[in-house]
Design an enzyme around this catalytic site. Structure first.
Site, PDB file in Angstrom:
ATOM      1  N   SER A   1      19.861  19.411  14.849  1.00 13.81           N
ATOM      2  CA  SER A   1      18.589  19.858  14.637  1.00 13.81           C
ATOM      3  C   SER A   1      18.569  21.561  14.165  1.00 13.81           C
ATOM      4  O   SER A   1      19.626  22.052  14.772  1.00 13.81           O
ATOM      5  CB  SER A   1      17.942  19.694  15.687  1.00 13.81           C
ATOM      6  OG  SER A   1      16.521  20.224  15.704  1.00 13.81           O
TER       7      SER A   1
ATOM      8  N   TYR B   1      16.790  20.545  24.520  1.00 16.23           N
ATOM      9  CA  TYR B   1      16.881  19.790  23.184  1.00 16.23           C
ATOM     10  C   TYR B   1      17.843  20.541  22.571  1.00 16.23           C
ATOM     11  O   TYR B   1      18.958  20.063  21.852  1.00 16.23           O
ATOM     12  CB  TYR B   1      15.552  19.675  22.734  1.00 16.23           C
ATOM     13  CG  TYR B   1      15.380  19.005  21.428  1.00 16.23           C
ATOM     14  CD1 TYR B   1      15.697  17.644  21.114  1.00 16.23           C
ATOM     15  CD2 TYR B   1      15.381  19.607  20.094  1.00 16.23           C
ATOM     16  CE1 TYR B   1      15.704  17.070  19.799  1.00 16.23           C
ATOM     17  CE2 TYR B   1      15.395  19.238  18.742  1.00 16.23           C
ATOM     18  CZ  TYR B   1      15.643  17.842  18.869  1.00 16.23           C
ATOM     19  OH  TYR B   1      15.553  17.144  17.657  1.00 16.23           O
TER      20      TYR B   1
HETATM   21  P1  NAP Z   1      12.238   8.894  15.755  1.00 14.26           P
HETATM   22  O1  NAP Z   1      11.503   8.448  14.640  1.00 14.26           O
HETATM   23  O2  NAP Z   1      11.587   8.840  17.178  1.00 14.26           O
HETATM   24  O3  NAP Z   1      13.616   7.907  15.675  1.00 14.26           O
HETATM   25  C1  NAP Z   1      14.515   8.261  16.842  1.00 14.26           C
HETATM   26  C2  NAP Z   1      15.094   6.665  17.254  1.00 14.26           C
HETATM   27  O4  NAP Z   1      15.988   6.877  18.016  1.00 14.26           O
HETATM   28  C3  NAP Z   1      14.007   5.795  17.744  1.00 14.26           C
HETATM   29  O5  NAP Z   1      13.867   4.591  17.264  1.00 14.26           O
HETATM   30  C4  NAP Z   1      14.462   5.808  19.139  1.00 14.26           C
HETATM   31  O6  NAP Z   1      13.810   4.698  19.556  1.00 14.26           O
HETATM   32  C5  NAP Z   1      15.814   5.883  19.048  1.00 14.26           C
HETATM   33  N1  NAP Z   1      16.362   6.020  20.328  1.00 14.26           N
HETATM   34  C6  NAP Z   1      16.182   7.172  21.251  1.00 14.26           C
HETATM   35  N2  NAP Z   1      16.726   7.003  22.362  1.00 14.26           N
HETATM   36  C7  NAP Z   1      17.658   6.220  22.294  1.00 14.26           C
HETATM   37  C8  NAP Z   1      18.619   5.507  23.042  1.00 14.26           C
HETATM   38  N3  NAP Z   1      18.846   6.037  24.063  1.00 14.26           N
HETATM   39  N4  NAP Z   1      19.433   4.578  22.405  1.00 14.26           N
HETATM   40  C9  NAP Z   1      19.199   4.143  21.296  1.00 14.26           C
HETATM   41  N5  NAP Z   1      18.184   4.373  20.373  1.00 14.26           N
HETATM   42  C10 NAP Z   1      17.372   5.519  20.773  1.00 14.26           C
HETATM   43  O7  NAP Z   1      12.759  10.382  15.573  1.00 14.26           O
HETATM   44  P2  NAP Z   1      13.221  10.894  14.129  1.00 14.26           P
HETATM   45  O8  NAP Z   1      12.495  12.112  13.661  1.00 14.26           O
HETATM   46  O9  NAP Z   1      13.508   9.862  13.120  1.00 14.26           O
HETATM   47  O10 NAP Z   1      14.642  11.535  14.659  1.00 14.26           O
HETATM   48  C11 NAP Z   1      16.112  11.061  14.211  1.00 14.26           C
HETATM   49  C12 NAP Z   1      17.060  12.172  14.766  1.00 14.26           C
HETATM   50  O11 NAP Z   1      16.712  13.578  13.999  1.00 14.26           O
HETATM   51  C13 NAP Z   1      16.890  12.492  16.307  1.00 14.26           C
HETATM   52  O12 NAP Z   1      18.162  12.851  16.978  1.00 14.26           O
HETATM   53  C14 NAP Z   1      16.259  13.915  16.055  1.00 14.26           C
HETATM   54  O13 NAP Z   1      16.525  14.817  17.221  1.00 14.26           O
HETATM   55  C15 NAP Z   1      16.480  14.531  14.897  1.00 14.26           C
HETATM   56  N6  NAP Z   1      15.549  15.609  14.390  1.00 14.26           N
HETATM   57  C16 NAP Z   1      14.427  15.076  13.795  1.00 14.26           C
HETATM   58  C17 NAP Z   1      13.794  16.257  13.213  1.00 14.26           C
HETATM   59  C18 NAP Z   1      12.040  15.850  12.916  1.00 14.26           C
HETATM   60  O14 NAP Z   1      11.584  16.884  12.245  1.00 14.26           O
HETATM   61  N7  NAP Z   1      11.708  14.549  12.704  1.00 14.26           N
HETATM   62  C19 NAP Z   1      14.095  17.546  13.381  1.00 14.26           C
HETATM   63  C20 NAP Z   1      15.453  17.918  14.058  1.00 14.26           C
HETATM   64  C21 NAP Z   1      16.298  16.734  14.456  1.00 14.26           C
HETATM   65  P3  NAP Z   1      12.411   4.411  20.540  1.00 14.26           P
HETATM   66  O15 NAP Z   1      11.465   4.932  19.428  1.00 14.26           O
HETATM   67  O16 NAP Z   1      12.229   3.115  21.058  1.00 14.26           O
HETATM   68  O17 NAP Z   1      12.526   5.607  21.596  1.00 14.26           O
END
Ligand code: NAP
Length: 234
Positions: free
Chosen positions: A124, A137
């Site tokens: 992140s 986080y």
């Molecule tokens: P997202 O749409 O919430 O996708 C995250 C996925 O991970 C969801 O399908 C979630 O399932 C799954 N997950 C959570 N806990 C889990 C576990 N214990 N075992 C297996 N799967 C699990 O979020 P995203 O924005 O795409 O995030 C993806 C990654 O990018 C994350 O690591 C996040 O920290 C990072 N990130 C995102 C942003 C941003 O701006 N979006 C910025 C910085 C970093 P559920 O939905 O069922 O919980």
């Protein structure tokens, strides 16, 4: 044909990475708490080593050795540090850091056997800048960046590259939920005005960076933290 596993592949960034790698000609399996209804989508909690090992074994059985791993599963969290319970701290570190540990260890034997591997960890941009009310986080994602650098040194001689992509401000369910709960300091539109390229990031922007780091062209790139954030962090 090489086989890739994408964790968190049921939503947001992980889903876009899986789609991109499929389009690029890889065999792709996804692991998620709530898997999509696509083929080779497996239910697994990345904090549970037995579930990860079982899912990886099922992938191997169907698609062959796993030599590409993208760790995108993750959760966010918002709390004033003095109000943060140790349980909430542990839970978040467990998902965002220990989940990465389990998935890498579980897939490494295939990469050692092949003498080739690609690991991309989605961290992140907050690990670059810090973020108030997200200490757990940011700690977890900073640890993922550190793990990436150490493993790059350790695994390079085995033909395995390890890089991190820290996204900043990507339009996914995670970002929109935080916006709805008024946790991002204004709206997404407000943030766009503060973003040098003047748009919100798309999951496909992260997928493109992952696709490059996985490609043969990126074989001399390892231990790097490739920010994809519209210029918000330099
Ligand atoms: P997202 O749409 O919430 O996708 C995250 C996925 O991970 C969801 O399908 C979630 O399932 C799954 N997950 C959570 N806990 C889990 C576990 N214990 N075992 C297996 N799967 C699990 O979020 P995203 O924005 O795409 O995030 C993806 C990654 O990018 C994350 O690591 C996040 O920290 C990072 N990130 C995102 C942003 C941003 O701006 N979006 C910025 C910085 C970093 P559920 O939905 O069922 O919980």
């Amino acid at each position: 044909m090489k086989t890739a596993v994408v964790t968190g592949g049921g939503s947001g960034i992980g889903r876009a990475v899986a789609e991109r790698l499929r389009a690029d000609g890889y065999q792709v399996a996804t692991l998620d708490l709530n898997p999509s209804d696509e083929k080779f989508a497996y239910a697994a909690d990345v904090t549970d080593r037995a579930q990860v090992d079982a899912a990886l074994a099922a992938v191997r059985e169907s698609l062959g050795p796993v030599t590409i791993l993208v760790n995108a599963a993750g959760m966010d969290g918002f709390k004033r540090f003095q109000d943060l319970s140790f349980e909430a701290w542990q839970r978040l570190i467990n998902v965002n850091l220990h989940g990465v540990f389990h998935c890498i260890q579980s897939s490494l034997p295939d990469m050692f056997e092949a003498g080739w591997g690609r690991i991309v960890n989605i961290s992140s941009s907050s690990a670059q800048s810090g973020q108030p009310f997200m200490s757990h986080y940011v700690a977890s994602k900073s640890a993922v960046n550190g793990l990436t650098k150490s493993l790059a040194l350790e695994l390079g001689p085995s033909g395995i590259t390890v890089n991190a992509v820290p996204p900043g401000f990507i339009d996914t369910p995670m970002l929109r939920k935080a916006e709805d709960r008024e946790l991002i300091g204004g709206t997404v539109e407000d943030h766009i005005l503060r973003t040098p390229v003047r748009r919100v990031g798309r999951p496909e922007d992260i997928a493109a960076a992952c696709a490059f780091l996985i490609s043969e062209d990126a074989g001399y790139i390892t231990g790097q933290i490739l920010g994809v954030n519209g210029g918000r962090n330099t």
